[in-house]
Design a protein around this motif. Structure first.
Motif, PDB file in Angstrom:
ATOM      1  N   ALA A   1       5.776  26.391   5.521  1.00 61.45           N
ATOM      2  CA  ALA A   1       6.021  25.025   5.964  1.00 61.45           C
ATOM      3  C   ALA A   1       4.990  24.116   5.308  1.00 61.45           C
ATOM      4  CB  ALA A   1       5.936  24.917   7.487  1.00 61.45           C
ATOM      5  N   GLY A   2       5.456  22.978   4.839  1.00 60.35           N
ATOM      6  CA  GLY A   2       4.568  22.016   4.202  1.00 60.35           C
ATOM      7  C   GLY A   2       4.947  20.602   4.575  1.00 60.35           C
ATOM      8  N   LEU A   3       3.976  19.706   4.528  1.00 57.83           N
ATOM      9  CA  LEU A   3       4.222  18.305   4.841  1.00 57.83           C
ATOM     10  C   LEU A   3       3.287  17.449   4.004  1.00 57.83           C
ATOM     11  CD1 LEU A   3       5.736  16.253   6.666  1.00 57.83           C
ATOM     12  CD2 LEU A   3       3.784  16.409   8.246  1.00 57.83           C
ATOM     13  N   ARG A   4       3.822  16.334   3.505  1.00 56.69           N
ATOM     14  CA  ARG A   4       3.032  15.413   2.698  1.00 56.69           C
ATOM     15  C   ARG A   4       3.197  13.998   3.248  1.00 56.69           C
ATOM     16  NH1 ARG A   4       1.441  15.239  -2.836  1.00 56.69           N
ATOM     17  NH2 ARG A   4       1.058  13.124  -3.567  1.00 56.69           N
ATOM     18  N   TRP A   5       2.071  13.309   3.382  1.00 51.94           N
ATOM     19  CA  TRP A   5       2.070  11.885   3.716  1.00 51.94           C
ATOM     20  C   TRP A   5       1.550  11.120   2.505  1.00 51.94           C
ATOM     21  CZ3 TRP A   5      -2.186   8.569   3.703  1.00 51.94           C
ATOM     22  CH2 TRP A   5      -1.935   7.269   4.152  1.00 51.94           C
ATOM     23  N   THR A   6       2.288  10.095   2.109  1.00 48.91           N
ATOM     24  CA  THR A   6       1.939   9.330   0.914  1.00 48.91           C
ATOM     25  C   THR A   6       2.008   7.845   1.210  1.00 48.91           C
ATOM     26  OG1 THR A   6       2.973  11.043  -0.455  1.00 48.91           O
ATOM     27  CG2 THR A   6       2.420   8.970  -1.540  1.00 48.91           C
ATOM     28  N   GLN A   7       1.050   7.111   0.666  1.00 42.68           N
ATOM     29  CA  GLN A   7       1.099   5.652   0.703  1.00 42.68           C
ATOM     30  C   GLN A   7       0.893   5.142  -0.720  1.00 42.68           C
ATOM     31  OE1 GLN A   7      -2.014   2.994   2.548  1.00 42.68           O
ATOM     32  NE2 GLN A   7      -0.290   2.465   3.888  1.00 42.68           N
ATOM     33  N   ASP A   8       1.849   4.370  -1.206  1.00 45.47           N
ATOM     34  CA  ASP A   8       1.797   3.819  -2.556  1.00 45.47           C
ATOM     35  C   ASP A   8       1.801   2.298  -2.488  1.00 45.47           C
ATOM     36  OD1 ASP A   8       2.190   6.214  -4.448  1.00 45.47           O
ATOM     37  OD2 ASP A   8       3.851   6.459  -3.047  1.00 45.47           O
ATOM     38  N   LYS A   9       1.072   1.689  -3.405  1.00 45.31           N
ATOM     39  CA  LYS A   9       1.103   0.234  -3.535  1.00 45.31           C
ATOM     40  C   LYS A   9       1.128  -0.125  -5.010  1.00 45.31           C
ATOM     41  CE  LYS A   9      -1.093  -4.132  -2.272  1.00 45.31           C
ATOM     42  NZ  LYS A   9      -2.164  -4.802  -1.496  1.00 45.31           N
ATOM     43  N   LYS A  10       2.010  -1.064  -5.356  1.00 43.60           N
ATOM     44  CA  LYS A  10       2.110  -1.526  -6.738  1.00 43.60           C
ATOM     45  C   LYS A  10       2.062  -3.050  -6.751  1.00 43.60           C
ATOM     46  CE  LYS A  10       4.851   2.382  -8.477  1.00 43.60           C
ATOM     47  NZ  LYS A  10       6.073   2.806  -9.197  1.00 43.60           N
ATOM     48  N   THR A  11       1.313  -3.568  -7.719  1.00 42.03           N
ATOM     49  CA  THR A  11       1.249  -5.017  -7.946  1.00 42.03           C
ATOM     50  C   THR A  11       1.692  -5.285  -9.369  1.00 42.03           C
ATOM     51  OG1 THR A  11      -0.591  -5.248  -6.394  1.00 42.03           O
ATOM     52  CG2 THR A  11      -0.207  -7.063  -7.932  1.00 42.03           C
ATOM     53  N   MET A  12       2.739  -6.083  -9.504  1.00 45.39           N
ATOM     54  CA  MET A  12       3.366  -6.314 -10.808  1.00 45.39           C
ATOM     55  C   MET A  12       3.239  -7.784 -11.206  1.00 45.39           C
ATOM     56  SD  MET A  12       5.296  -4.622 -13.080  1.00 45.39           S
ATOM     57  CE  MET A  12       6.255  -5.071 -14.530  1.00 45.39           C
ATOM     58  N   THR A  13       2.920  -8.012 -12.473  1.00 45.16           N
ATOM     59  CA  THR A  13       2.846  -9.367 -13.016  1.00 45.16           C
ATOM     60  C   THR A  13       3.707  -9.457 -14.266  1.00 45.16           C
ATOM     61  OG1 THR A  13       0.600  -9.691 -12.174  1.00 45.16           O
ATOM     62  CG2 THR A  13       1.325 -11.157 -13.934  1.00 45.16           C
ATOM     63  N   TRP A  14       4.524 -10.522 -14.339  1.00 39.66           N
ATOM     64  CA  TRP A  14       5.372 -10.783 -15.498  1.00 39.66           C
ATOM     65  C   TRP A  14       4.931 -12.099 -16.150  1.00 39.66           C
ATOM     66  CZ3 TRP A  14       7.014  -9.377 -10.702  1.00 39.66           C
ATOM     67  CH2 TRP A  14       7.833  -8.243 -10.572  1.00 39.66           C
ATOM     68  N   TYR A  15       4.958 -12.107 -17.480  1.00 39.52           N
ATOM     69  CA  TYR A  15       4.659 -13.348 -18.203  1.00 39.52           C
ATOM     70  C   TYR A  15       5.473 -13.346 -19.483  1.00 39.52           C
ATOM     71  CZ  TYR A  15       2.112 -16.826 -20.949  1.00 39.52           C
ATOM     72  OH  TYR A  15       1.777 -17.918 -21.721  1.00 39.52           O
TER      73      TYR A  15
END
Length: 813
Positions: A471-485
């Motif tokens: 048995a296995g379990l994973r907790w993940t938190q991701d954050k992305k900040t994107m800039t377009w020009y």
């Protein structure tokens, strides 16, 4: 348990195994022989770390294949792409090595933008490589490669929703050792590598490896007179190992540099009157009759192109006992820059000139801590992972005013620039005519900052002597900040000309459009746009395995994979309306649910093994990039689709006698869309592929034989392996170009490839010589037919390389 203990345990177990059904096993094993350790004498003795523990491959309740250093040598592979076909279910697209894509069991997105992740995780000594500039690197002193199918989120530092490829390299050791290879072949092939391992003291050792690979190319560009289709790169790695009591510390540094011409694009329309005179909006018989065979037509690219990479990486690994447990730490820093400037029109016509530039720069930091332990009933691991990546992408489009006129005509408009310049020429302006073409460049800039933290654990409970529950379990938190020009177009020569002569025709250069190719992003010319988003996920894994007898392992599993959401790099939001509907550039996370059952069966009396796995999965929100028109000009757009599939993995091997081993593998896959909708400029559904095939061939197979015998005072060997995949399963979107059957060219057909190695090694195995023939029967195919001009009836093809022959020399201490 140490590796030596594992091997002793395996041999003792095999000695007890005398199954009555060996005759049936022999016939099955002859039919399906394993890619796992193709040339190893004992497949049962291979120790792998697919579950973050040292285990015998036959005891791992996961569908996986193992490739050894000998297997890599037998094929003459320089990177993962050269293994295509020899691991059924794994596909690597390296047409442009700075923009590779990886697929396992049909899950293969093609997005080369920086704001999405690949569901197939690539790891080198436990370090995640990403999907862009550092994903497809040279093999440098590789010990083995483990290809693990299905979600693996509870076992690796980063999420791997569809599967993982784990590459393990050799560590510095206490034996003084040196080895060198030289490979010379046709098309200017010249590869070389050297390895030096030195013990510096009783507790310190160093290992230095250098690799160089290069060829001039297999086709001549008639427009430039230069060869294309070649490669040129070199790499080096230095590793230091320090033992401190029972602990070990390994420090590594790696550098790689690649610089080669862009990939060749073979135009299939040679008639200068086309496509304006023949394209009627669909690829009907009247139009495709004008296609030429790209294998016999000359290559004419007006852009020779250039593709390169500069990579540096440093890694610190620590392994030590800690209060009855095992502690491991991996710290890694990576930096790379890439450029990819290529022809995207497949011809040398100035009125269709299109070249593209994709440049990336990135630096990343990774930190992973692991604790593991075992008792009589429990074997467990727990991990904490942190990943940070900052990456920039500059996407450029290079056209001429003649190209813009042609695109205008394709859309039913007029050749505005030709008429303007023709009129000015008639008025006496020097150098002006209807055939005057000025350069026009547009660039799309983007930046992504990614941060991810994860906690995961995986435990094997020995419920009974022959039964385990994992048995296995994973907790993940991701954050992305994107800039377009997206600044306005750059065309100084045009602006200078129109400033001087435009008033004669009443034209002001400032009245020209800011952008045409990136028209949907023109509002970003004065103000960049930034968005950020975060996602949180719990991903479980549950596996039950049972040893039916000493040689038969049964297993069943259910697992869920997760990949963070992302952003559409080439369709930015409107900065004037941050909450505007219809322009949300973000995508929901990818999630995969996989159910699998399998058997691993070994027959020591025959030195044979057979592995089989039945699987079914559902994949939600797979992020893929497609080139299509939402307005007048085709642009790259990310589409999220849902898919489902079921299939069979089968592999095996048998050692017929001490001099002959047979091996092979097979994957059957039935994959369809459950949701796929493409929208037009007005937001209406323009294409719905729900219920249709994704495109993955139903069957891929591989097989071969390895033979060796004593001769000429040494040992000779012959290795022959081949692979075949069935025809592409096209849908209503891809059938026009993906499944063509014309008199001059065919696409989407089944494809086969065979490789041969004939070698001789000295009695001491200190030196040897080998002849390598790749694509033995010179079987060639169109890998894709499309490109950025396909919307206007001007597609181009990518082709597989011809047969190559090389001589390899080896020497060691």
């Amino acid at each position: 348990m140490h590796q030596t203990d594992l091997l002793a345990h395996a041999h003792a177990r095999l000695a007890r195994n005398r199954l009555a059904r060996t005759t049936f096993a022999a016939s099955v094993a002859c039919a399906f022989a394993a890619p796992a350790a193709w040339s190893a004498d004992e497949v049962q003795s291979i120790v792998v770390t697919a579950q973050a523990r040292k285990q015998l491959v036959q005891d791992v309740p996961i569908a996986m294949q193992v490739i050894s250093a000998t297997d890599i040598s037998n094929i003459g592979a320089k990177d993962l792409a050269d293994l295509n076909g020899y691991i059924p279910g794994l596909v690597v697209d390296s047409t442009e090595p700075t923009q590779p894509s990886f697929g396992i069991r049909g899950v293969q997105p093609g997005d080369f933008g920086i704001a999405t992740d690949s569901p197939v995780g690539i790891y080198v000594d436990g370090v995640y490589t990403g999907k862009t500039g550092s994903a497809l690197m040279n093999f440098i002193d590789v010990q083995r490669i483990e290809v693990i199918k299905g979600p693996q989120g509870t076992l690796f530092g980063r999420n791997s929703a569809a599967g993982a490829i784990a590459i393990s390299t050799n560590e510095p050791g206490q034996a003084r050792d040196a080895e060198a290879h030289l490979k010379l072949g046709d098309y200017g092939r010249a590869n070389a590598d050297v390895m030096l391992n030195l013990p510096l003291s009783a507790t310190t050792a160093a290992r230095l490896v250098a690799v160089r690979a290069g060829s001039t190319g297999w086709v001549t560009n008639q427009s430039t007179g230069q060869k294309m289709g070649g490669d040129k790169d070199w790499a080096t790695r230095l590793s230091l190992r320090q033992d401190v009591g029972a602990a070990k510390v390994i420090v590594g540094w790696q550098h790689e540099n690649m610089e080669q011409y862009g990939r060749p694009a073979f135009g299939v329309i040679q008639n200068p009157a086309l496509p304006l005179g023949g394209y009627r909006g669909v690829y009907d018989a009247a139009y495709t009759a004008n296609f030429v065979d790209p294998f016999s037509a000359p290559l004419r690219n007006d852009t020779q192109g250039a593709e390169g990479r500069n990579f540096d990486g440093a890694t610190l690994r620590v392994e030590a006992p800690l209060a009855g447990m095992a502690f491991a730490s991996t710290t890694a820093w990576r930096r790379f820059s890439t450029h990819n400037y290529t022809d995207n029109d497949g011809n040398a016509r100035q009125d269709l000139y299109l070249a593209t530039q994709d440049a990336k720069r990135a630096h990343s930091f990774q930190q992973e801590f692991k604790l593991s332990g075992k008792t009589e009933r429990l074997d467990w691991i727990a991990g904490l992972s942190y990943f940070h990546n900052n990456e920039q992408q500059d996407a450029g489009a290079y056209v001429t005013t003649g190209t813009l006129d042609t695109l205008s005509q394709f859309g039913g408009g007029a050749p505005t620039f030709a008429r303007l310049f023709g009129g000015l020429g008639a008025a006496g302006v020097p150098g002006a005519s209807a055939n005057t073409h000025f350069p026009w460049r547009e660039t799309h800039y983007s930046d992504i900052r990614t941060g991810s933290v994860a906690l995961y654990g995986d435990a094997i409970w020995h419920a009974a002597p022959a039964t385990n529950l994992t048995a296995g379990l994973r907790w993940t938190q991701d954050k992305k900040t994107m800039t377009w020009y997206v600044p306005g177009r750059v065309s100084p020569a045009l602006d200078q000309f129109l400033t001087a002569y435009g008033p004669l025709a009443g034209v002001d250069p400032r009245a020209l459009p800011s952008n045409i190719v990136f028209a949907t992003s023109s509002q970003l010319a004065g103000s960049p746009a930034t968005r950020d988003k975060d996602w949180t996920d719990f991903s479980p894994r549950l596996v039950l395995d049972h040893k039916l007898d000493a040689g038969t392992l049964l297993f069943a599993s259910v697992s869920r994979g997760y990949q963070a959401g992302g952003f559409n790099t080439f369709t930015p939001p409107n900065p004037a309306s941050p909450t505007a509907t219809g322009r949300d550039p973000s995508f929901a996370p990818e999630k995969m649910t996989n159910i699998e059952t399998g058997v691993k069966w070994q027959v020591p009396a025959l030195r044979a093994s057979v592995n089989a796995s039945l699987f079914t999965y559902k994949f939600k929100n797979l992020q893929d990039i497609q080139l299509y028109s939402v307005g007048a000009i085709p642009t790259y757009n990310v589409i999220a689709s849902d898919q489902k599939a079921h299939g069979l993995d089968l592999d095996g091997r048998v050692r017929v006698n001490p001099n002959l081993t047979l091996f092979g593998g097979l994957e059957y896959l039935d994959q369809t869309y459950t949701r796929y909708q493409r929208l037009d400029a007005a937001g209406n559904v323009s294409l719905d592929l729900s219920g249709q095939p994704v495109g993955t061939p139903r069957v891929s197979v591989m097989g071969g034989a390895s033979m060796s015998w004593e001769t000429a005072g040494g040992r000779a060997s012959v290795n022959l392996q081949g692979s075949h995949r069935s025809a592409t399963r096209c849908n209503s979107d891809t059938a026009a170009l993906g499944c063509l059957r014309t008199a001059t060219l065919k696409t989407g057909t089944g494809a086969s490839k065979f490789d041969l190695r004939v070698g001789w090694d000295s009695p001491s195995q200190r030196y040897g010589v080998a002849l390598l023939v790749n694509n033995l029967f010179d079987q060639r195919y169109i890998t894709s037919l499309g490109g950025q001009m396909q919307q206007f009836g001007f597609p181009y093809a990518y082709l597989t390389p011809p047969r190559t022959i090389a001589l390899e020399l080896r020497a060691s201490m």
